[in-house]
Scaffold this active site. Structure first.
Site, PDB file in Angstrom:
ATOM      1  NE  ARG A  45      -3.111  -0.256   3.101  1.00  0.00           N
ATOM      2  CZ  ARG A  45      -4.225   0.195   3.647  1.00  0.00           C
ATOM      3  NH1 ARG A  45      -5.392  -0.165   3.179  1.00  0.00           N
ATOM      4  NH2 ARG A  45      -4.187   1.005   4.665  1.00  0.00           N
ATOM      5  CG  ASP A  46       3.918   4.298   1.137  1.00  0.00           C
ATOM      6  OD1 ASP A  46       3.581   5.080   0.223  1.00  0.00           O
ATOM      7  OD2 ASP A  46       4.681   4.630   2.061  1.00  0.00           O
ATOM      8  CG  LEU A  47       4.754  -1.318  -3.711  1.00  0.00           C
ATOM      9  CD1 LEU A  47       4.286  -2.300  -4.771  1.00  0.00           C
ATOM     10  CD2 LEU A  47       6.178  -1.631  -3.298  1.00  0.00           C
ATOM     11  CG  ASN A  51       8.692   3.158   0.477  1.00  0.00           C
ATOM     12  OD1 ASN A  51       9.499   3.796   1.136  1.00  0.00           O
ATOM     13  ND2 ASN A  51       7.392   3.331   0.587  1.00  0.00           N
TER      14      ASN A  51
END
Length: 111
Positions: A45-47, A51
């Site tokens: 949910r935060d690619l 990251n």
């Protein structure tokens, strides 16, 4: 202790022209990583490029890509994984700055 050289964001910023073979291999590594997460019931949910870490100590070969920062992930309880902490922002899908506009509007109304 293992240290990665830099993020994909930094790698892209420092490269004027990317070798299509390297780009393809990095994409394949990312897809393999996402497949592994899905098989294990994890949604990152935060690619984003910040990251994704690179190990460039591969002796001239394609850098090794690693997915990092699972602070906003969701995990299937069947696997015994839970959110490390709970906030309204995480409930709606991760980083507010990267949310789709329709999700951000809904989350602002719910908080």
């Amino acid at each position: 202790f293992y240290r990665y050289n830099r993020t994909v964001q930094e790698y892209l910023a420092s490269s004027r022209v990317l070798d299509p073979r390297v780009s393809t291999l990095l994409l394949l590594q990312l897809l393999e990583g996402i497949t592994h997460l899905v098989r294990n019931g994890v949604a990152h949910r935060d690619l984003k490029t910040d990251n994704l870490l690179l190990d460039e100590c591969t002796h001239g070969l394609c850098p090794r890509l690693v997915i990092a920062d699972f602070g906003c992930c969701l995990a299937d309880k069947e696997w015994g994984l839970v959110l490390p902490f709970y906030t309204a922002e995480i409930d709606w899908g991760g980083n507010c700055n990267l949310m789709a506009p329709e999700v951000r509007v809904c989350s602002n109304n719910m908080v």
